[in-house]
Design a protein around this motif. Structure first.
Motif, short mmCIF file in Angstrom:
data_model
loop_
_atom_site.label_atom_id
_atom_site.label_comp_id
_atom_site.label_asym_id
_atom_site.label_seq_id
_atom_site.Cartn_x
_atom_site.Cartn_y
_atom_site.Cartn_z
N TYR A 170 54.05 25.74 28.71
CA TYR A 170 52.70 26.15 29.09
C TYR A 170 51.76 26.17 27.89
N GLU A 227 45.41 24.35 39.94
CA GLU A 227 46.80 24.44 39.50
C GLU A 227 47.68 23.45 40.27
N ARG A 272 49.53 27.56 35.79
CA ARG A 272 48.82 28.83 35.87
C ARG A 272 48.84 29.56 34.53
N LYS A 273 49.99 29.56 33.86
CA LYS A 273 50.09 30.26 32.57
C LYS A 273 49.23 29.57 31.51
N ILE A 290 46.41 27.92 32.10
CA ILE A 290 45.02 28.28 32.40
C ILE A 290 44.75 29.72 32.01
N ASP A 291 45.72 30.62 32.28
CA ASP A 291 45.56 32.02 31.88
C ASP A 291 45.29 32.13 30.38
N ARG A 292 46.00 31.32 29.61
CA ARG A 292 45.85 31.35 28.15
C ARG A 292 44.43 30.96 27.75
N VAL A 350 41.75 31.14 29.65
CA VAL A 350 40.84 32.18 30.12
C VAL A 350 40.75 33.29 29.08
N GLU A 351 41.91 33.68 28.52
CA GLU A 351 41.95 34.72 27.48
C GLU A 351 41.15 34.30 26.25
N ARG A 390 37.07 32.03 35.29
CA ARG A 390 37.51 32.06 36.68
C ARG A 390 36.39 32.60 37.55
N ARG A 449 35.86 33.85 41.34
CA ARG A 449 36.63 34.24 42.51
C ARG A 449 36.19 33.44 43.74
N ASN A 483 38.34 27.44 38.78
CA ASN A 483 38.25 27.59 37.32
C ASN A 483 37.24 26.59 36.77
#
Length: 243
Positions: A16, A41, A56-57, A59-61, A63-64, A70, A72, A76
């Motif tokens: 990831y 994803e 997903r992981k 993209i999460d990285r 985003v951080e 993101r 809702r 993304n």
């Protein structure tokens, strides 16, 4: 997909992280444009032949790191990034327009108030003087980039409600736009109020910028406090070594 991704089985970083690095490189190289929707994803997993968990992981990285936003129910999107040079005096609106973003403001206050002691000192006002106070959120497209409070002498801005998009543009029409400014930048941690305004977690580091703008005559006409999201702002300074 505007890029190719081949996992390196010999790399020490997990899959990831390799994907996150590849996506970040694609964003920096302009393969994705600001505010453009990122492939979902599911699409990433199918086209790159990886699991949805890995996608997903990754993209999460990002985003951080503030590179992806993101939304809702929508997906993304590539986050805008404002790289502002420190050698040129420009307004927020001018900087964004030059980079292809759509600047806008969400007004919180446009009014007159008594000048606080620090405002009297910065603007050279006498005790009891009034100032025009402009308080707003600054947006690039639909993303909140900064919370800004500008204070100007009443004589400089006699009608604060008349300011619409750009303060400097409005001051230019009045013949009182700053031609130089002194700016101080430091990092602070967002309290609950500031975090709510900037839509960031409580305690996140933000850039606190104080700017005093001056006319050619040397008179101070603007005091602005800006609280900028550090994940969306870069300040760039060119330096030369003297002989």
């Amino acid at each position: 997909m505007p890029f190719q991704f081949k996992p390196d089985p010999q790399a020490a970083s997990p899959l990831y992280m390799q994907l996150a690095q590849k996506l970040a490189q694609a964003i920096r190289e302009g393969l994705f444009l600001a505010d453009e929707a990122l492939p979902s994803e599911r699409v990433l997993s199918e086209q790159l032949e990886i699991s949805r968990v890995t996608a997903r992981k990754a993209i999460d990285r990002l985003v951080e790191q503030g590179m992806i936003v993101r939304k809702r129910g929508s997906g993304n999107y590539i986050a805008p990034k404002l790289e502002q040079p420190l050698s040129r005096l420009t307004s927020f609106s001018e900087e964004l327009q030059q980079r292809g973003f759509r600047p806008s403001s969400r007004w919180l206050t446009r009014s007159f108030t008594p000048a606080a002691p620090d405002e009297q000192l910065s603007l050279g006002l006498s005790t009891g003087g009034r100032v025009a106070r402009l308080e707003r959120l600054r947006l690039a497209d639909t993303v909140v980039m900064a919370y800004e409070v500008s204070v100007l002498p009443e004589a400089v801005l006699p009608d604060p409600a008349a300011v619409e998009a750009s303060l400097y543009e409005h001051l230019q029409t009045l013949g009182g736009a700053p031609v130089r400014a002194l700016q101080h930048i430091r990092a602070i941690n967002a309290d609950a109020k500031l975090a709510g305004l900037l839509e960031v977690p409580v305690g996140q580091a933000v850039l606190f910028i104080t700017r005093v703008g001056y006319l050619e005559s040397g008179h101070a006409v603007e005091l602005t406090h800006s609280y900028c999201r550090s994940d969306y702002y870069d300040f760039v300074a060119e330096m030369r070594r003297e002989d």
